[in-house]
Motif scaffolding. Structure first.
Motif: not given
Ligand code: ZN
Ligand code: ZN
Length: 407
Positions: A35-36, A279-280, A321-324, A326-327
């Motif tokens: 995502n980054l 994510r929050g 962090i990358d997952d977040a 992406g969100h």
């Protein structure tokens, strides 16, 4: 020109060096960060020196510089920002300290700097010391998380140039605060009186009597360190014409934001630790964009992994962090400017902040698309080679808010 809103994401201490355990890649380079990387491909990228090449920035001095406040002018110590982070009221000229509730014996020898990692009762203990007056100086105390607290001195003729009372180790006597400059004699003298007084009051306090009865260490003294003078800081909205908010977990960065008038958005998931709800954080940041023009997000976890010298852990943190991110990319409204960078490098080979530059990406719908991946090595091929103090100026340009210079 369409004026844009913006989000500035600071991955605390994310910059790193080549690590033998990661086949001589950096943790960010080694981590899988699709995502980054996808946003990097649509961004201008490069390297940033948080303060200047080779300068080992603290989180506080770096955040100040990135927000456009010269740390060499406004920074004398972290105390005031810690105090502001605990929602203490600070006036320019106040002297503030970070403190620990600690345990000492009757000779003032430190038995435990963290008073058995006290969890409850510090509010009452702080209240017992708060608003004490010695001569013409008032002392304000507020509790923080666990054993932590902050102290503010207010009165005429005070100076931040005093040494720490906290000896930073156990088994030794507490230090006398010493004036580091002639002008700080009064401050040192009154601070020492206050510390002795804190012992006299706290050792008799019911909270400590109860702790002793339960076999716990009493929090019987307050030990200040990190003196600094509260500076006058130009209001962020006045300076940039943008209403600012922040989503940050650490009191220090929260305090910097509060002092410049960037409003903290608090939620219980922002812990400033490994387990923070990333994510929050972005959910709250995107929601804040409805009523604010600029949102700062700080994610502390990479810095912790760097200090802990755990490269694999830092890789895992970067992937989380990358997952977040992406969100974030799914929920962020179109045409918001996104800047992602770090406030300094905290290499796992060193275990502390270093002066190595950090990667930066600047995304808007129409920015030049020059990135490939978001890491130190790939971003170095981009066009940007900037300093922290230039970030806001570039942000004003990309958000179409900059004033034209000339005709
Ligand atoms: Zn930092
Ligand atoms: Zn750090």
């Amino acid at each position: 020109m369409q004026i844009r809103k913006s989000i500035l994401v600071i991955l605390d201490g994310a910059g790193d060096r080549a690590n033998e355990k990661l086949a001589y890649k950096t943790p960010l380079e080694y981590a899988s960060t699709p995502n980054l990387d996808s946003i990097a491909k649509k961004s201008m990228v490069g390297l940033m020196d948080p303060i200047a090449p080779g300068i080992r920035a603290g989180s506080d001095t770096s955040h100040l510089n990135i927000l456009g406040y010269d740390p060499y002018e406004v920074y004398t110590g972290r105390g005031p920002f810690e105090a502001a982070g605990l929602d203490m009221d600070l006036k320019p000229g106040d002297i503030a300290f970070r403190c620990n509730f600690s345990t000492v014996d009757e000779n003032l020898v430190v038995l435990d700097r963290r008073a058995g990692r006290i969890k409850e009762g510090t509010r009452e203990l702080a209240e017992a010391l708060n608003r004490m007056k010695i001569e013409d100086v008032e002392f304000f105390v507020k509790e923080g998380v666990e054993h932590r607290a902050a102290l503010v001195m207010r009165g005429p003729g005070l100076s931040p140039f005093v040494s720490d009372v906290d000896p930073h180790e156990k088994g030794v006597k507490i230090h006398e605060a010493k004036p580091l400059k002639e002008v700080a004699q009064k401050t040192a003298r009154l601070l020492n009186l206050f510390v002795k007084k804190s012992y006299e009051i706290l050792k008799e306090h019911p909270v400590n009597k109860r702790r002793e009865a339960e076999g716990k260490l009493p929090a019987n003294i307050l030990l200040p360190r990190g003196a600094g003078m509260a500076p006058h800081l130009e209001n962020f909205q006045k300076k940039y014409g943008m209403k600012g908010a922040c989503v940050v977990g650490t009191p220090l960065i929260r305090g910097i934001c509060k002092m410049v008038g960037i409003e903290p958005i608090d939620f219980s998931g922002a812990t400033g630790s490994y387990d923070t709800d990333m994510r929050g954080k972005f959910d709250h940041a995107v929601k804040a964009l409805r009523s604010y023009d600029f949102v700062l997000v700080n994610i502390k976890a990479p810095d912790i992994a760097g200090h802990d010298m755990l490269p694999q852990k830092k890789v895992v943190v970067m992937e989380k962090i990358d997952d977040a991110v992406g969100h974030l990319l799914e929920i962020i409204p179109e045409d918001v400017v996104v800047i992602i960078t770090a406030d300094h490098s905290t290499p796992c080979t060193v275990g502390d902040h270093t002066g190595d530059p950090v990667p930066i990406l600047i995304y808007a719908a129409d920015t030049r698309r020059e990135g490939e991946e978001f890491n130190e090595i790939s971003c170095a091929k981009g066009s940007l080679r900037i300093r922290g103090k230039e970030v806001m100026r570039i942000l004003l340009n990309i958000t179409n808010r900059a004033e034209k210079f000339g005709a």
